[in-house]
Design an enzyme around this catalytic site. Sequence first.
Site, PDB file in Angstrom:
ATOM      1  N   ALA A  12       0.807  -1.222   0.000  1.00 34.66           N
ATOM      2  CA  ALA A  12       0.000   0.000   0.000  1.00 34.66           C
ATOM      3  C   ALA A  12       0.839   1.271   0.000  1.00 34.66           C
ATOM      4  O   ALA A  12       0.702   2.129  -0.886  1.00 34.66           O
ATOM      5  CB  ALA A  12      -0.941  -0.013   1.203  1.00 34.66           C
ATOM      6  N   GLU A  36      10.730  -5.464  -3.798  1.00 36.59           N
ATOM      7  CA  GLU A  36       9.692  -6.215  -3.079  1.00 36.59           C
ATOM      8  C   GLU A  36      10.121  -7.675  -2.979  1.00 36.59           C
ATOM      9  O   GLU A  36      10.364  -8.320  -4.001  1.00 36.59           O
ATOM     10  CB  GLU A  36       8.343  -6.099  -3.803  1.00 36.59           C
ATOM     11  CG  GLU A  36       7.272  -7.046  -3.317  1.00 36.59           C
ATOM     12  CD  GLU A  36       6.982  -6.925  -1.839  1.00 36.59           C
ATOM     13  OE1 GLU A  36       6.927  -7.977  -1.164  1.00 36.59           O
ATOM     14  OE2 GLU A  36       6.810  -5.780  -1.345  1.00 36.59           O
ATOM     15  N   CYS A  46      -5.956  -6.775   4.334  1.00 36.89           N
ATOM     16  CA  CYS A  46      -7.140  -6.817   5.200  1.00 36.89           C
ATOM     17  C   CYS A  46      -8.199  -7.785   4.672  1.00 36.89           C
ATOM     18  O   CYS A  46      -9.044  -8.265   5.422  1.00 36.89           O
ATOM     19  CB  CYS A  46      -7.750  -5.429   5.323  1.00 36.89           C
ATOM     20  SG  CYS A  46      -6.641  -4.188   6.023  1.00 36.89           S
ATOM     21  N   ARG A  73       3.949   2.116 -16.177  1.00 32.66           N
ATOM     22  CA  ARG A  73       4.018   3.542 -15.838  1.00 32.66           C
ATOM     23  C   ARG A  73       5.457   3.967 -15.542  1.00 32.66           C
ATOM     24  O   ARG A  73       5.685   4.938 -14.826  1.00 32.66           O
ATOM     25  CB  ARG A  73       3.118   3.836 -14.647  1.00 32.66           C
ATOM     26  CG  ARG A  73       1.660   3.439 -14.869  1.00 32.66           C
ATOM     27  CD  ARG A  73       0.792   3.879 -13.724  1.00 32.66           C
ATOM     28  NE  ARG A  73       0.717   5.328 -13.660  1.00 32.66           N
ATOM     29  CZ  ARG A  73       0.385   6.002 -12.551  1.00 32.66           C
ATOM     30  NH1 ARG A  73       0.121   5.339 -11.433  1.00 32.66           N
ATOM     31  NH2 ARG A  73       0.333   7.313 -12.564  1.00 32.66           N
ATOM     32  N   VAL A  83      15.939  -6.046   0.249  1.00 33.21           N
ATOM     33  CA  VAL A  83      17.009  -5.125   0.612  1.00 33.21           C
ATOM     34  C   VAL A  83      17.656  -5.636   1.894  1.00 33.21           C
ATOM     35  O   VAL A  83      16.967  -5.919   2.883  1.00 33.21           O
ATOM     36  CB  VAL A  83      16.480  -3.692   0.788  1.00 33.21           C
ATOM     37  CG1 VAL A  83      17.559  -2.779   1.370  1.00 33.21           C
ATOM     38  CG2 VAL A  83      15.993  -3.150  -0.558  1.00 33.21           C
ATOM     39  N   ASP A 288       2.839   0.411   7.984  1.00 29.68           N
ATOM     40  CA  ASP A 288       2.881  -0.356   9.223  1.00 29.68           C
ATOM     41  C   ASP A 288       4.234  -0.327   9.924  1.00 29.68           C
ATOM     42  O   ASP A 288       4.365  -0.873  11.016  1.00 29.68           O
ATOM     43  CB  ASP A 288       2.506  -1.816   8.944  1.00 29.68           C
ATOM     44  CG  ASP A 288       1.055  -1.980   8.521  1.00 29.68           C
ATOM     45  OD1 ASP A 288       0.316  -0.977   8.522  1.00 29.68           O
ATOM     46  OD2 ASP A 288       0.664  -3.111   8.174  1.00 29.68           O
ATOM     47  N   TYR A 431     -32.093  11.028   9.642  1.00 26.94           N
ATOM     48  CA  TYR A 431     -33.059  10.130  10.273  1.00 26.94           C
ATOM     49  C   TYR A 431     -34.133   9.700   9.288  1.00 26.94           C
ATOM     50  O   TYR A 431     -34.686  10.512   8.551  1.00 26.94           O
ATOM     51  CB  TYR A 431     -33.741  10.785  11.476  1.00 26.94           C
ATOM     52  CG  TYR A 431     -35.037  10.102  11.850  1.00 26.94           C
ATOM     53  CD1 TYR A 431     -35.017   8.824  12.398  1.00 26.94           C
ATOM     54  CD2 TYR A 431     -36.266  10.696  11.588  1.00 26.94           C
ATOM     55  CE1 TYR A 431     -36.195   8.162  12.710  1.00 26.94           C
ATOM     56  CE2 TYR A 431     -37.453  10.049  11.896  1.00 26.94           C
ATOM     57  CZ  TYR A 431     -37.414   8.784  12.448  1.00 26.94           C
ATOM     58  OH  TYR A 431     -38.573   8.124  12.748  1.00 26.94           O
ATOM     59  N   TRP A 439     -33.383   9.404  17.701  1.00 27.33           N
ATOM     60  CA  TRP A 439     -32.078   9.726  18.269  1.00 27.33           C
ATOM     61  C   TRP A 439     -31.100   8.634  17.850  1.00 27.33           C
ATOM     62  O   TRP A 439     -31.264   7.475  18.227  1.00 27.33           O
ATOM     63  CB  TRP A 439     -32.138   9.814  19.798  1.00 27.33           C
ATOM     64  CG  TRP A 439     -32.809  11.053  20.295  1.00 27.33           C
ATOM     65  CD1 TRP A 439     -34.121  11.188  20.661  1.00 27.33           C
ATOM     66  CD2 TRP A 439     -32.201  12.320  20.494  1.00 27.33           C
ATOM     67  NE1 TRP A 439     -34.380  12.473  21.066  1.00 27.33           N
ATOM     68  CE2 TRP A 439     -33.206  13.194  20.967  1.00 27.33           C
ATOM     69  CE3 TRP A 439     -30.922  12.822  20.313  1.00 27.33           C
ATOM     70  CZ2 TRP A 439     -32.963  14.531  21.265  1.00 27.33           C
ATOM     71  CZ3 TRP A 439     -30.667  14.157  20.612  1.00 27.33           C
ATOM     72  CH2 TRP A 439     -31.684  15.001  21.085  1.00 27.33           C
TER      73      TRP A 439
END
Length: 460
Positions: A12, A36, A46, A73, A83, A288, A431, A439
């Site tokens: 991400a 990577e 997730c 790209r 690494v 993270d 509501y 409420w």
Amino acid sequence: MGERVVIIGADATGMAAASQARRLKSAADLEIVVFERGHFTSYSACGIPYWVGGDVGERDDLIARTPEEHRARDIDLRLRTEVLEIDVDGQRVRWRELDTGREDWIGYDKLVIATGATPIRPALPGIDLPGVYGVQTLDDGQALIAALESIPGRRAVVVGAGYIGVEMAEALINRGFQVTMISRGGEPMATLDPDMGVLIRKAMEGMGIQVVCGVELSAVHTDAQGRVTGVATAEAEYPADVVVLGIGVRPTTELARAAGLPLGESEGLLTDLAMRVRGHENIWAGGDCVEVLDLVSGSLRHIPLGTHANKHGQIIGSGVGGDYATFPGVVGTAVSKVCDLEVARTGLRERDAHAAGLQFVTVTIESTSRSGYYPGAAVMTVKMLAERRTGRLLGVQIVGREGAAKRIDTAAVALTTRLTVDQIVALDLGYAPPFSPVWDPIQVAARKAVTAVRRDAVTS
């Protein structure tokens, strides 16, 4: 010749940074090299429990952008390459191809550290044997699914009762397994106060999940062939054909530590508001592997969530690309579910507020997701913390059925803008009987909190 940015990590944060930087600068002005060590990029970690449980059909459904799309790209993306070392003074990193063993150095003008987090594996007998699985990466998910489809037994033990633990318990129930979840905490979901966690335990037990709290894993047992047969605590043994670890994660910052970069109490990297590593103008970090500012308590925390990681990447990419953006902090919002039970929290728990030196009142209410007379209305429990005297909102926790969890967003906005419980009562929320009582449950809790704050002011 343009500058070169080296990015460590292609999920991400790393790929959001690469993409944003590329939007701002062409390949002629900025060379982007990404390392990577895994097989995949830009995927939703997730979503792995929902893939394991069958709610998500295919692995590739979790991938937002493929390596080929990134390379198209003009991003030099190198998979299966890790690494090994960061040379800060020399502005270079040492890398190794995992499949060939080839190593070399590459220089950088700018460096982005997006190494993520590592699942916690306690140093216990049998913990690294086949049959014990983590669920941090797509590779992890694929290995677990293959195991679930091939093992002859249908008994599973989930170790840990946080978000991953309860989500994996649901996934295994959906696959027809008998599930035992063990946790060292007093109740599931330590991100909630125990009086809210008990609601989760009771609901999980009602779903047929055996929940064992207040115990620690001591060993994983195997048979003569090395197959998992169960786990042990100091008090008992629990049979298992598969063991899934959901104990939590820690920042993956070994490279940063070895390079002398600043780390916080949780071992996460320390950055400024622009996500630059403190004291290093040409190094950024996010996701993270960093600590972030808690806007409610004022402390630094490690909160590994994809929402933050993507925002960090956008901010880092802007900085790398010559633009400007900042990340002000978080209020600690998170939602989850186990079967039809929804769980949400934002802000501080009681122990967080105590640790921050805050004095507060708490209230807990029961309300419904819709008008009580409208079909499908479901009960939810809302707990709210407010500061003494000022009435400033400090935290909210919600446990309920359909329509419960996303109500936490109202509280998250209120925390971010430092609203008082009086101001929350006055909010003009939507509501209609199919969506809410007159409420809203958040406002019901806020009304009770207003009374508690005023009563406290009279008696103190």
